[in-house]
Structure formats: C-alpha cells, structure tokens
Design an enzyme around this catalytic site. Structure first.
Site, PDB file in Angstrom:
ATOM      1  N   HIS A  32      61.142  12.044  51.701  1.00  0.00           N
ATOM      2  CA  HIS A  32      60.602  12.914  52.818  1.00  0.00           C
ATOM      3  C   HIS A  32      59.533  12.213  53.594  1.00  0.00           C
ATOM      4  O   HIS A  32      58.775  11.348  53.544  1.00  0.00           O
ATOM      5  CB  HIS A  32      60.218  13.872  51.865  1.00  0.00           C
ATOM      6  CG  HIS A  32      60.669  14.259  50.551  1.00  0.00           C
ATOM      7  ND1 HIS A  32      61.729  15.212  51.052  1.00  0.00           N
ATOM      8  CD2 HIS A  32      60.759  14.324  49.546  1.00  0.00           C
ATOM      9  CE1 HIS A  32      62.543  15.510  49.393  1.00  0.00           C
ATOM     10  NE2 HIS A  32      62.153  14.790  48.713  1.00  0.00           N
TER      11      HIS A  32
ATOM     12  N   SER B 204      64.863  10.410  56.138  1.00  0.00           N
ATOM     13  CA  SER B 204      64.475  10.964  55.053  1.00  0.00           C
ATOM     14  C   SER B 204      65.498  11.491  54.605  1.00  0.00           C
ATOM     15  O   SER B 204      66.459  11.199  54.551  1.00  0.00           O
ATOM     16  CB  SER B 204      63.674  13.016  55.720  1.00  0.00           C
ATOM     17  OG  SER B 204      62.891  12.940  55.118  1.00  0.00           O
TER      18      SER B 204
ATOM     19  N   SER C 111      62.425  18.304  55.544  1.00  0.00           N
ATOM     20  CA  SER C 111      61.642  17.570  55.455  1.00  0.00           C
ATOM     21  C   SER C 111      60.695  16.878  55.809  1.00  0.00           C
ATOM     22  O   SER C 111      59.319  16.709  55.539  1.00  0.00           O
ATOM     23  CB  SER C 111      61.634  16.694  53.219  1.00  0.00           C
ATOM     24  OG  SER C 111      62.541  15.848  53.852  1.00  0.00           O
TER      25      SER C 111
ATOM     26  N   ASP D 179      65.396   8.165  47.443  1.00  0.00           N
ATOM     27  CA  ASP D 179      64.643   9.466  46.574  1.00  0.00           C
ATOM     28  C   ASP D 179      66.444  10.162  46.829  1.00  0.00           C
ATOM     29  O   ASP D 179      66.622  11.039  47.609  1.00  0.00           O
ATOM     30  CB  ASP D 179      63.407  10.056  47.859  1.00  0.00           C
ATOM     31  CG  ASP D 179      63.455  11.334  47.209  1.00  0.00           C
ATOM     32  OD1 ASP D 179      63.817  11.884  46.642  1.00  0.00           O
ATOM     33  OD2 ASP D 179      62.016  11.422  47.014  1.00  0.00           O
TER      34      ASP D 179
ATOM     35  N   ASN E 270      55.248  14.965  40.096  1.00  0.00           N
ATOM     36  CA  ASN E 270      55.923  15.548  39.753  1.00  0.00           C
ATOM     37  C   ASN E 270      55.289  17.161  38.917  1.00  0.00           C
ATOM     38  O   ASN E 270      55.127  18.220  39.392  1.00  0.00           O
ATOM     39  CB  ASN E 270      57.296  15.570  38.338  1.00  0.00           C
ATOM     40  CG  ASN E 270      58.187  14.835  38.724  1.00  0.00           C
ATOM     41  OD1 ASN E 270      58.145  14.419  39.656  1.00  0.00           O
ATOM     42  ND2 ASN E 270      58.829  14.569  37.436  1.00  0.00           N
TER      43      ASN E 270
ATOM     44  N   CYS F 195      53.377  19.395  41.877  1.00  0.00           N
ATOM     45  CA  CYS F 195      54.582  20.687  42.577  1.00  0.00           C
ATOM     46  C   CYS F 195      53.124  21.611  41.937  1.00  0.00           C
ATOM     47  O   CYS F 195      53.281  23.336  42.347  1.00  0.00           O
ATOM     48  CB  CYS F 195      55.068  20.902  41.056  1.00  0.00           C
ATOM     49  SG  CYS F 195      56.597  19.797  41.466  1.00  0.00           S
TER      50      CYS F 195
ATOM     51  N   HIS G 277      66.102  20.072  42.387  1.00  0.00           N
ATOM     52  CA  HIS G 277      66.590  18.812  43.124  1.00  0.00           C
ATOM     53  C   HIS G 277      67.314  19.497  44.741  1.00  0.00           C
ATOM     54  O   HIS G 277      66.788  20.151  45.212  1.00  0.00           O
ATOM     55  CB  HIS G 277      66.660  17.492  42.077  1.00  0.00           C
ATOM     56  CG  HIS G 277      66.816  16.310  43.549  1.00  0.00           C
ATOM     57  ND1 HIS G 277      65.673  15.654  43.529  1.00  0.00           N
ATOM     58  CD2 HIS G 277      67.094  16.212  44.033  1.00  0.00           C
ATOM     59  CE1 HIS G 277      65.938  14.889  44.015  1.00  0.00           C
ATOM     60  NE2 HIS G 277      67.085  15.262  44.536  1.00  0.00           N
TER      61      HIS G 277
ATOM     62  N   GLN H 214      55.892   2.550  44.358  1.00  0.00           N
ATOM     63  CA  GLN H 214      57.255   2.068  44.820  1.00  0.00           C
ATOM     64  C   GLN H 214      56.837   0.827  45.567  1.00  0.00           C
ATOM     65  O   GLN H 214      57.453   0.284  45.522  1.00  0.00           O
ATOM     66  CB  GLN H 214      57.476   3.197  46.015  1.00  0.00           C
ATOM     67  CG  GLN H 214      58.317   4.782  45.747  1.00  0.00           C
ATOM     68  CD  GLN H 214      59.343   4.224  45.378  1.00  0.00           C
ATOM     69  OE1 GLN H 214      60.543   2.708  45.839  1.00  0.00           O
ATOM     70  NE2 GLN H 214      60.653   5.382  45.309  1.00  0.00           N
TER      71      GLN H 214
END
Lengths: 481, 481, 481, 481
Positions: free
Chosen positions: C61, C84, C89, C143, C239, C243, C349, C414
């Site tokens: 993204h 992306s 996104s 991703d 996550n 969120c 997802h 990452q």
C-alpha cells in the site's frame, strides 16, 4: 493435625471438618452445571472406564471445581488420592464432600508447611498390594510440580544424591529435606518402586511446566509429561479470564476496599497480568503496569496503561499485585517506601514474588492480624501496609479461586491429558508434550453450547480456499490467539 | 432474641456477638482511612460540638462504614441510638464494636421482621428524663424511611387513625400494625411526645425520599426533611459507583459464579442500574437492560446495551438483577420460565421488586438453602433457580455493601444535613429540602486529596467570563452532571 | 493511464498528480516522528549501507507510512521500485512525494485491475545493465504475495506450464494471464533471469504468508522467505491495534454514521476481528461476532460478545465487517436479506470476502455512487445497502490505513527482514522463516521511549531464577502474548 | 465573496459551489434514515402546517443534518433563511443542496469573520412586504446566540447605546460593531421593526443559553427563549455521545495519528468532556482530565482518570482537547512548554478556549499550513505544535460534526420548541424556558424503534406504587439521568 509416615489409617482422609460435606455437595452440584467440559467428558467416556483402576495422585488446590475434576477422574475408573498444592487454597467444604464420598483427600485451609508436605506424601501413598505396604501413583495431576519434585528428589536420594544434607535456601526447602530423610529411613526403596509404576504427569501451571522443561533439558525427567498450561484453552482462559474475575474477588473479600479512584500497580503483563490489569481498570483504578519484556510492555501501552517501574510508583500506588512467576518483584525496600495503608498481594505463583520473609524479619515491624489471610504490618516509621494471604495466591487465599466455568476448560485439558498418557503410555517418551490443537479446539467446543454460542461452519469450498479441514484444526501451530 | 416495649435494659444494645468487637474495631480503623470526608468533618467541627447532647436516632444498614458515621455524629456531640434498616445488612462485628464503645445499637444479621421493627423502636426510644420514662429522638437519620413511617403512623394513631385495624397488604405491614397497637397500649401518648421534640430527618435513599415528598404533598409531613439522596455526591456516586463495585461482590460471595459469557438482565437503568450494567459488562457479561423510561432506555442503547423486556429474555438470561425501586419487576410468571439455574437478585430497594412471597407460596416449589442468603428453588417442572438474600439487597445481604470511600460521600452529606437541621432548626419549614450546591461541592472536595486529584483554579477573568464565583458553586441548579 | 512492457520511460514513475508532492512531504515529516522504529534503524545502520545497491521491489500500500519505509530502505543503500498492493490504497500525495524524490513508484488511488498488474510489473522491472534491457529485483517486499505470484507464474510459464491458457476463475485471474502472455512474448527468458538474481522475499500479511507456506510445502518456492506477519510486533500490533483505529476511521469518512446504538456484525475474531469488535463496542455498538474456530469463538464469548452466524443476524445487523481472509463470508444471499440501509465492508484481505461480483451481476440491482468508495445498491425489492471500497480494504480505501506508529512496528520488522535476507543470503534455504524473538523484542524496544514506557530490568538473580538472559529473549517460542 | 446591505439578489443564496447539490442531496437522503425523530415529526404534523408562513432564521452549523432540520421546518410550513454559526462548520454540499431546493442559505466552509457576520445578516433579512424593503424573522433557531446578539445589539444601538463606538476586545467584536454601524446607516429603524415581529428564539448550546440567562437576569431579553440545550435528550446525548464519536473523527481526518499509547489531556469533564475522555481512553490513550469543579473532578477520578492541572501535564501530554466553554484554558505559556509535536484542539465552544490570537502574534513563531484546518506551528525554540481548525470546533472543522442520529434528538427538540413558541406565542413571557419533561421523553421515544429498543410498560399497580402516570413523565424535575 499431624500426619505422615505411618500405617494407613482406617479413616483415609484428613480434612478440617467432615460435617461440612453436605454444604460442599450442594456447591459441587451447582458447579457441575458450570463445568460443561468435564460433564461432557464423563458422558462420552464413563461407560468405557478408560482409567479403570489406574492410581492417580492429584496435587491441586482442593476447591469445589477440583472436586468436579476428581469425580470425573473417578467416573473414568481411576483410583484417586488428593492433596492441595497451596496451604491456603483448600475450601474445607469441598474437601469434606470429597472425603465423605470415599476418596482419600488430605487438605485443609491453613496448613503449616510441614503439614502441607505430609499431605502431599499421603496423597501419593496408595495402600500396598500383597508384599508391598505402600504403592505410588501411576499417574500424577500436578500444579506447580510439588509431587513431581518430591518423587524426583526421593528417587535421587535413593540413587546417592546428597541434596538432603546440604544447606537450605528457605524454611520450606528444609522441611522437604526432613521429610525425604524420614521417608528414606522408614520406607527403604519406596521411591524406586514409585518410579517403576509411574507412567506420567500432567502439569497445570507455568511454574511447574518451567520445572519440567528444566528437568527434561537436564535429562533427568523420569516420566512423560503433558504441559496442560500451554493449551490455548488453559493459558488464554484460566490465566486471563479467571484472574479477571478472581483478583477483585480476593481484594473485596479481604479488604472491602473501594477500587475506583485508586492507583493499582500490576507487576507483569502476561496472561495473568492482562486479566488483572483490565479488571482493575474496569473498576475505575488507574493502573500502572511493570514489565521486563518490551513486547508485553508495548502491549500494555497500546491498551492505555502507564508502564513504569515499581520504584516510580512508590508513594502513589494504593494496591500492588504481582503476577509474574518471578521472585523478589516487590522487595522489602519497596514495601518500606509505600504510601500509608497500601495493599500488597500476589496472584502470580509462589509467595516469593513478594519478600515476605524479609518483611517478617524486619526489625521493629509489627504484624496485626485483621482476619484470616489479612495482616496489617505497622512499619518502624509508623506507616501501615496490608499483606494478603501471606503473599500466597490472593484469589485462592482470600476468595475461592477461579470460577467453575473457566476451570472446566483447564480441567478438561487435564482429563484428556490423563486419558492420553494412560492410553498411549507405550508410545510416550520422557519428554514434555502439549495436547494436539484438535483436542484444544475440542475443549473449547465443549463449552460453547452452555453460553449460547453458535459456530459458523466452513463450506468445502471455503475450507479448500483456506487449506484447512472443514472441522479443524483451523490454525497453524504458531498462531497466537 | 427478643426485644421491645420494656424497661430500659442495663445492657443497652442487642447484637449478635459482642466478642466480635475487636475485629470490628480493626476494620473501623481501616475504614477511617477510606472515609476522608467524615474524618475531615470531625477535625473541623468536633471542637465546637455542634450536636452537643442532641438525641439522634439512626436507621441505616449497621455496617463498618455506618460505624464511622455514628462515631462522627458522636464526636460532634450527639447522643446516638441505632438500628439497621434491613434485616440482612448488619455486619455483626461492626455492631459489636459500636455496642462495645457504649453506643446503644440494635441490629444483627438475619433478624426476623418482628425483631427488625422491635429494633427500630428500641433505636428511637431514649431513656426518659425526670417524669418521662422514654423520650424520642430530636433528629433522625433514615434510610428508606422506616423510622419516619413509624413515628408518623404512631402519631396518626394517637390522633384517631384506624389504619392499624385495617387489612394488611403484606406480612410486614401487619407486624408494624401490631407493634403500633402494643406501643399505643403500653406507652400512651408516647408518639405525641416524640413528635414534640423531633426537629428533622435526613433521608438517605430514593424510596424514602419519595415517601417524604408524598407526605409533604399531602400536608402530613411532621418535620423538616433533608433529601440527602439527591445530593450529586450521593446519587451520582453511591448509587452508581457503589453498585458498580458491590453488585459483583455480592454475586461472587454468594455464588462464585463465572460472569464472563453469561447473559445478565439488569432491570432499570437509573444510577443503580447504570452501575450494575457497566460492572457486569466489564466482567464479560452480555447485558440486557429493561426500562420504562424512554430517555433512560435511549441512554442504555447509546452505551451499547440491548434494551428489551424481561419476557423477551426468558430462556437466555442467566442472571437477573432488579435496580428499580418499583415492585413486581420480576414476577412469579417470569421465574417459572427462566433458564435452568438462573440467578435472581435485587439491588434496588425493597424485596418486593421480585415476587418472593408468591414464589415461596407456589404449589410444588422446593426451597433448598445452600448457605446463608443463598437459596435454591426447585420449581415444579424440575428447573432450578437461585434467589439471593431472599430478594433483599444483594450487596448488603451477600457482601458488605458499598465500600467505605463512596459511603464517605453519602455520609458526609448526612452529617452536614444533621448539623444544618439542628443549627437552623428555627428556620426550616416542614418541607423536603436538598443541600445547597456549595455543600455538595464541599463534600466532593473533601474526597479529592485522598485519591490524588489536583483541581484547576479559575482565574478572576475566567470566573467573570463564566459568571460564577472563583470558588464555586460552579453550575446552575438544573445541571445534571 | 496505460503502462507496461515498453522501454524505460524517461520519467520513471506513474502517479496521479506530482503536484501533491509538497503536501505529501509535509505529512511524511510528521509520520517520521511517529515511526521511531524506522528512524532508529536509519540512525543505527545508515552509515554502513547494508543494502548498498541492492535492487528491492516493493508491492505494498503506497501510503505516507510506506513512504517512510521506502526512504528507510533507500537510506540503507537500496535501489527501490514500488507499486501498491491494492487498487484503492494509494495515498496520491504520498506517491507524489516519493516520485518527486527520485524513487520510481507506480501507484495511484483507483487503478483498474489491468493498471494494477501493469504497475506491479513496472515495479519489478529494473533498468538493464549491459546486454540485458531489464533486470528483476534482488529482494522483494510483498504484501499479499502478488509480486511473488507473478514471478512464480512467469517462471513456470517459461518452464512449460500451461496455466495461462486454462480457464479463469475470476476477471483478475484472466488479467494476470494476459499480462504473462504478453511479457512472455515481448521479453523472452525474462522470468528466468529474474529468478536467477532473486535472493528473497519478506511478506507482510497472513494471506501472503499462507501462499508462501503452500508453495514451500509443494516444493515450489523459488527463494527464501521471511514471514513478517507472524512477528509478534506485527500480528499482535498492526492487525489488532491498527484495525482498532482504522476501521472506525474508514466507516466515519465513508458514511458519517452514528455507531452508538447500532448492531454491528464482525465476521471473524482473529487479531483483525478482535481490534474491529472492540473498537465498535467502545463506540456503543452491540457487536455480534461470527467464528468458525471454537477457541476464537470462546474468546469472543468471554469478552462479552454474542457469537452467532451471519444468517441469524439478518434483519437486525446495521453494519457488517469481514475480517477473515476467507472468501464468500458475506454472500449475495445474505445481502438480499439484510436490514434496509445496512453497511457492508471488508477489513480482512481480498474483496472476495464479500460476493461483490455476484452483487454487481444481480438482475435488477441498481448501483448509485455516493462519493468515491461509497456505493449505494438498490436491491430488486427496493431495500438499500451500502458497499464500501467495492469490498476492498475499507480502512485503506475509505481512510488512510493504519496510523504511523503501529506501522512503524510492522515496517521495522520488514526492514530487519530485508537486511537479514541480504546479509545471510548464503545461509538461507528456500523455506519460510520467522524473525528470531530477539529481533522481535528489539522492534518493540525501539518504540517504547516515544510513548514514555519505562521497562523494568531483571536482576541477575531473577534472570537465573527464570532461566532467561537478563536482556532477553524472555519467552519460550510457544508463548502467545 | 462579498455580501450584505444591498438589494435582495435575484439569486438568493451564497454557497461555495452549487454543483455539489446532487451529492448533498444523496447524503441528505441517507441522513433522513438516521434521523427518525425529525421524520416522525414531519409525518405527524406536516399536514397541519403549524408554522405556515412563519419567517424562521436559523444560525446553526450548515451540515447535512441541519439540512434535514431545515427541510423539516419547511415541511411544517415555515419560510426559512439560514446561515452557519461557525466559519468552518459548513459542509458545502449540504449548503448547495439546500440552496438548490430554493431555500436561501448563506454559508460556506472557510468564511472570513466579516463574511460570517454578513451571512448572519443575510439570514435574518427577509424580503419586505409592501412598504418595507426588509423584514426580520418571527422565530430564530440559534446556536451560540449570534443572531440573538446581533438583534439585541442593533436594537440597543437604535435606542441610544454607544457600545459600537467603544473599544473592542477582539477583532471579531470590531467586525460586529462595523456591521451594526453600516446597517444603522443604510437601514434606519431596521432593528426596531425586526424586534416588533420577533416572537421567540430556541437556543442550541450551553454558551448561547448562558448568554440568554444573563440577558434575562439583566431584564434585557427581548423575546421568549427556549433553552434546548438543557433538554436531557440534547445535553446528555449530543454533547456526550456526539462528541464521543466526532472528536476522534476530527483528530483522525486532521492528523491520521495513532491514539493508542498517547497521553491525552482533556480540559473539562462536563458532558462534552465525558464523551471526549471516554472516547480517547477506548482508543488506548492515557487520559488526564483537568477540572475546576470538585464534583466533576471526583466523577473523573471514579472513572479511573488522572485529574491534574494542565501545567502538570506539560512535557508528557501528546494531545490537548478543550471542552469547557471557558476562555484561556490552554494559554500561550502552556503551548510554549508542550512536548514536541503536541496536537492542540477545541471541542468546547469558542476558539478563545485556546489562546490562538496570542500564539499567532508570538514573536518568532512560524505557521506552516499542512492542509485545510491543520497548521503546524514552529515555536521559537524549534519545537513544533499542531493546531486544528484554528482553535475552533475540531469535530466540525476537521470532520463533519456529530452524526445524524444524535443530532436528530437535538433537532427534534429544536423543532418542538419552534412549534411551541409559535403556537403559544400569546402565553410566553420574555424568559428562558426549558421544554417540559413529557416532550423530552417524547423525543427519546421517537428514536427507540430505529435502534430496536423494546420499552417495558408499567402496569397500573406499578404506576400507582411509584406515583407516576403509566405513560410518564416518569422522573422528578431534579432527576439527573
């Protein structure tokens, strides 16, 4: 009361007051409705008696919930003997009901440490068969590992260890050594015979599991062991949701204290700490969390808790709760600098989370007992402090432990572990195992209907898409829930 | 125990066990640290003895917290006699400590209704002075209005009312009538003399306040009354935050039940209901609220609660809690349709929130006492139900009531009300008053330091801008907090 | 816009509006303060240029936060190209700022699916060196696994696979096949050369990780892969806490809807579902959770959520949120039975969590665009339904994704993964790895100071007692946090 | 744009972009479903046209929700003109849709202060009738009291006040004076005629109500006024639940900032502060509350908030939110000592809660606009600070205000107030009134069905017992909800 190393008594139990049995039975009846996992297991397996005649020793808080576990094991055919794993955690009416029903139980609230270890020995001493006067268990249900410790240390003594003659780090260590020496003298070769019959142990709690992994790593573990603590339906339920309910219960019964507006310091943010911190916050406490692990610390911060050191809370903390499994978390130095009338308690594991021994020996300190399990210490400078349950588990010492429903999860795991240890005794190695995820999910499943949960079922197409079986297990091993 | 209408006894108290006094005293000591409002009032006013020699009758749950209130009134100079206002709410060690210290107290946990009303009479019967054998109180601290009721009914009887001879709606009403008839016979003219000296009453709770407003509206109120319940620092604190802590405490001590995962039905979403509903949700209950008032209902919905009728919850509700002050909230019909093993309790006001009398009389019902204040009813169809504290206040019957800190707010209001009723007895009319906002704010202020609150102070310019005094009061009368 | 398979353009980026670069830069500046993990890594490693000259393709993204990741990789020496991983996104000002600074980026909000895959190809097409016109990446940040998929499928095509000629299950699958065929024709042998240089991939999310494990199990994985998703500091932070903040943000920006009082159905109670459900409850929604896994279902129930099936919520659910990673979670049949004006969105997802394609093809349905990413569907029976972001990630499509601070955790993982894949490229096998716990703890540690956390340090004696190093790692591998 | 004091234009509105009307209309359609109170009122009363031909001026944030209010008033027969009451709060597509439908509206996002007051004048200038070129409103809907202020000040000017010639405390005050002088010159006698026809005002908010009570106390109030703010269904809903949703919305749209882990300082713990503090805590902020009132302070403490002064938070506070209605709550001195990158905003009332003017004039400060309503200040020492919406209401400036459902409550009160002011215009005195509790309950009732609430109905016996009518009103006037 006085016990140990004598002939099997005609009355094969030691409880505080057998006349409490009726009350205990009434509460066991209530608990059965709240323990759907255990009741389902009884229903499903009792007819086959999978533990028929198996000698099982349990060392686990002798509460109403444990009574339902004990009677489940008996329904499965086991020959059970039981002790508590904590000097304060026995509910005397539960013990009485179990004794009344004919199961040998050795437990009362407020044992001395000597009595405690004598009871442990009683629980693992089954009547002999033919030539032998005594026999040991074939399976052990352990909580904190005291039975396991005793057998291992006894066995090592018979194999030449001199540990019993060395210096002791604590009063309790010396008591264990004295006991082992007495048994060694009075029952020569006893531990070797115990180990010969012993097929496995299932361990309830973090600390005991930790000991088992250490034994296994050192190559000293004498039997296969199942780590029940790390079943998801144990560690993420009993530790978390159990403490969320039982910590405040202990505080309230002990102190009747208003929680709203207080500053509470929760040492540790593992599962026990999480449950404790969230419970106190829901009551209106400002909660400060202490942590050593940066990941857990970051979790606490993300949940809106201040994360600080115990030192930085002294003078503003009203309530201190240790949840760590570590030692010396609240030190004597901490205690001498706390706000007047601070309340200190432990819901982690051993009483050494708080430096109780040092506190008791502090020059000039005065200890005033308010009621059982509640002591006020008047410090040399006049400030006061409350210590609950003498630093032992506050939810068991001052209240009645975790509620039945959540213990049904833990004890369903225990029961499945016992059954599997026995059924597959030929295949287990002397290692530490966890229950397969499928059984873990099964334990959860047994508890859903009672609380009205409706599960969604995967279609075949969805299961294919996810690459999992339609009926589970659903998650990879590393999944954290 | 047996009481009433006899000569003043040499031992002027009735308690369960005077030997509990030491334990009670230790807990009173602890409570004093948690009741900064009362302790500040003692400090500020004790030297002047503003209630010197004033005869004060209290009828209010005889708990540890009330003991601190009683001793505050005594420190201010009052001559105090006390009864409980609920047959189950007395803490026997608190009563013992008060009796031990020489204050006449008439209260024990588990009174019969007859004993209860006898105790109430004892508490308002002061030793006579000269010609009179008995005298009444000059001030009354009431909770629920039972003392006020008794005096008013007695006074009306002496003035020709025939109420005592009419039919009774309940067993308790008949007991009151019998008592009044006996007193009328044995102490002719007693109530007239009582009323002559009586200068005022301060009332603790919604129900009692409601009765007072009805008396005032009907022109029958005999004395000035202060409505303590509607001080913000009472209704928005004790009702709300008190119940938020004491409801779960009562449930836990009574039933040891797991709250997480249960469906709890809270009848009423006033302050008591709000505290109850939020507490249960924090434990992981799914809470359903019932309401008659659309505004409160909308509040509940905005807080994420399902709002429904009791009828629509039958079969899925595990726990029922009434918080209304109304009657017949849980009916017999409801109870016969509940889920097996439902728990029913009341934290509102009288036991008639639940149709306990009807339940007890139900053909074929079986009542099994589990332990004090916990009864299992086996209904004719075999389903079971638990009733706590016989339908009376569960937090007082099964636990120890609200914690000290929040009661310090309520009781500071009580104390200030008593002082003002006396100091300005010449100026009060026979009406119902609330305390001025300034005093309400003062009560709050007395509790801030203990919990580490730092207030912000208005500048003069800000006070001008807002049009309020720099030191308050800060809000218009209609402000709702 | 139209792209792909042509000479390297002189202007090596495709963004919506390069003039947004200044605004983007201002927001990148702000984000840097909120991403202490990445900034610390820059500080610690930039001087050594551990990724010097390494060709890195990112498919993730293209937001402000990703911009900080990109510039961190560049600071470490990498040669970066970016696309992306979702058609909605991209934040166009972020892409503009990155393009402006000279990094080739191919991303804009609202790409068609064809454009999307062209951009992916652009991002993995580096300028050639000498004889080769094009080169591929040495490392990939993925991703969802689209770059990995493209390379694997291209490679298989060059090795004889006929997949590109078979029937397609979706429009998107056909687009991928068309692209592969075109590349195969225009760049013969391209994928073989790409694979030859490729040293590894680090994958961001559950779905992509799942694909990697499947490839590895099938023995088809072409490079070493690091599963970043299952770092604790990723899955339990981004996550969950991401969120918890970004779901409501998406709902609010899209619909301005009042959440309090609504019934919200959250499909799935993994980390994403947990964050979503708790966020909605905090707003005053009554949340119903759906689950396939009994353990997660029991967790939801213990937290006080109703757990039910989607079917049982139809007619009362106001808001539906999918969080599963599964497909067909909200079916067309569900949508045709929902309450009027229900809002449906996905934060799991792929857009196939909701049957969007079927909805669009439904006979008689009418689609009214309210504003970008918000469509109203008028169903044949007149009822209306809102679909957000065309069923793609609502937090990225309708808001700006997770906030910087939590993404700093994920992106620190990452970055550490990229560095390790390169540094130890000789030692890695073609398997899926997770980062060692020590690095996981390090990521957490880098974020503590910013939010004022004070860690407690173990004493040597405590560390011995626990059997862990004083500086960690502190937990066994199976620990669940 | 430039306005005021000229002939009625042929195109009788001023909006930013009339082409946004279609989009606005779509969102109005959505909002109607979320505003059941207003829609029920339309349904019940529209046929009778109770406001037929009545000239109504509104000065209230020109949002989508207000559009539904405007169209409700028009459905009841009113002749409506509208302005916003805040220079940033207009939603331009809402204004466009209203203009498109033929209602004169004068509002756009980002007015200058001069434009703002010109728009206010436009909104109260109705086309003349016969001899008069202009007429004023018969009823006013006010929010903050600016229309009321203008009329009162204009009227006083015509009656000899010299206020317009005195010195001004702020730039805005001078703008008002200039406007009044201009009108005085160009429309002699205008204000007298306005007042002659004016029958009443209903006021939306605390600050405006406060001004009205001051006018009434000073004997200067020219018309009857209804205090809508203090309807329970306004102050306890819109202020509390509205802010609980719209504060975070404003913060997120402005800053995309992670809230979890941050220290947020909420100044004031009234209804707005309560909503703000609870919202931020639910996101994982550690919230510090500041208060001047000991009662509100104690409430905050009981809810687990730290209560402290702004001074004591400097250096650790990340986010500052003012909610007070007071001035100078965040001073320049505070701002110069804040943590780097602190975010400062206001959700109370006027922009003077924060010393914005002083900040702008600070020597050496640098102001960088990030995007509309978001400014970064670089302080002389290099530290940075973000100010949102220039210190005006952050939820309206940076997001879209409160959501429709809660505004439906407030606006139903407004509509009922307008209807009552007109219907009973003969009976009202020049005083400030609140709506009767019966209407307050009615407003709540109109919103219950939409969110699935089932009310319980009293039996006659219960109503008798409580002494309330079966259908309400249920509570005494002093009840606080």
């Amino acid at each position: 009361m006085n016990a140990v190393v004598k002939d099997m008594p005609s009355q094969d139990y030691k409880v505080a007051d057998i006349s409490l049995a009726d009350w205990g039975r009434k509460e066991i009846d209530i608990a059965e409705h709240e323990m759907p996992g255990l009741m389902s297991i009884r229903k499903k397996y009792a007819a086959d008696l999978p533990l028929k005649g198996v000698r099982v020793t349990g060392s686990l808080h002798m509460t109403i919930q444990t009574a339902v576990l004990i009677e489940t094991l008996k329904d499965l055919g086991a020959d059970v003997r039981w002790a508590s794993c904590n000097i304060f955690s026995t509910q005397d009416h539960a013990a009485a009901a179990i004794a009344q029903s004919g199961t040998p139980v050795f437990a009362w609230k407020g044992e001395t440490l000597e009595e405690y270890w004598d009871c442990t020995l009683d629980a693992l001493t089954f009547p002999g068969d033919g030539s032998d006067k005594y026999r040991g268990p074939e399976l052990v249900v352990d909580d904190g590992g005291d039975v396991t410790l005793l057998i291992h240390k006894g066995y090592e003594l018979e194999h030449g260890s001199t540990w019993v003659d060395g210096p002791s780090e604590s009063e309790e260590e010396q008591i264990i050594k004295n006991l082992l020496k007495r048994v060694h003298k009075e029952r020569p070769g006893f531990w070797g015979k115990v180990v010969k019959d012993w097929r496995g142990v299932s361990e309830e709690t973090t600390t005991g599991v930790h000991r088992l992994y250490q034994l296994a790593q050192a190559g000293k573990l004498l039997v296969p062991a199942i780590n029940v603590n790390d079943s998801v339906t144990k560690s993420k339920f009993d530790n978390l949701y159990g403490c969320r309910e039982s910590l405040a219960d202990g505080l309230k019964r002990a102190m009747d204290v208003m929680l709203a507006g207080k500053v509470a310091v929760v040492c540790g943010y593992g599962d026990v700490g999480k449950g404790s911190a969230h419970s106190l916050r829901a009551y209106g406490c400002r909660v400060v969390v202490t942590e050593i692990d940066p990941i857990n610390a970051l979790q606490a911060a993300m949940e809106g808790f201040e994360v600080n050191t115990v030192e930085n809370t002294l003078g503003r903390g009203d309530i201190y709760v240790t949840t760590t499994g570590n030692k010396d978390v609240i030190t004597l130095e901490h205690m001498t600098q706390m706000k007047n009338q601070a309340i200190v308690c432990n819901i982690g594991h051993f009483d050494n989370e708080i430096q109780v021994e040092k506190l008791n020996k502090l020059q000039g300190v005065k200890k005033v007992n308010i009621k059982p399990q509640v002591d006020k210490y008047i410090l040399p400078d006049g400030r006061e402090m409350f210590l609950l349950a003498e630093g032992r588990l506050v939810n068991l010492g001052c209240a009645t432990g975790h509620p039945s429903f959540v213990m049904s999860n833990s004890f369903s795991n225990q029961t499945l572990a016992q059954m599997d240890l026995w059924a597959n005794r030929e295949f287990y190695d002397k290692k530490v195992y966890v229950l397969p995820k499928k059984l873990d999910e099964e334990v959860a499943r047994l508890h859903l209907e009672k609380i009205g949960v409706k599960l969604t079922k995967l279609t075949d197409a969805q299961a294919d898409y996810l690459g999992v079986p339609v009926d589970g297990p659903f998650k990879p091993e590393h999944y954290r829930y």
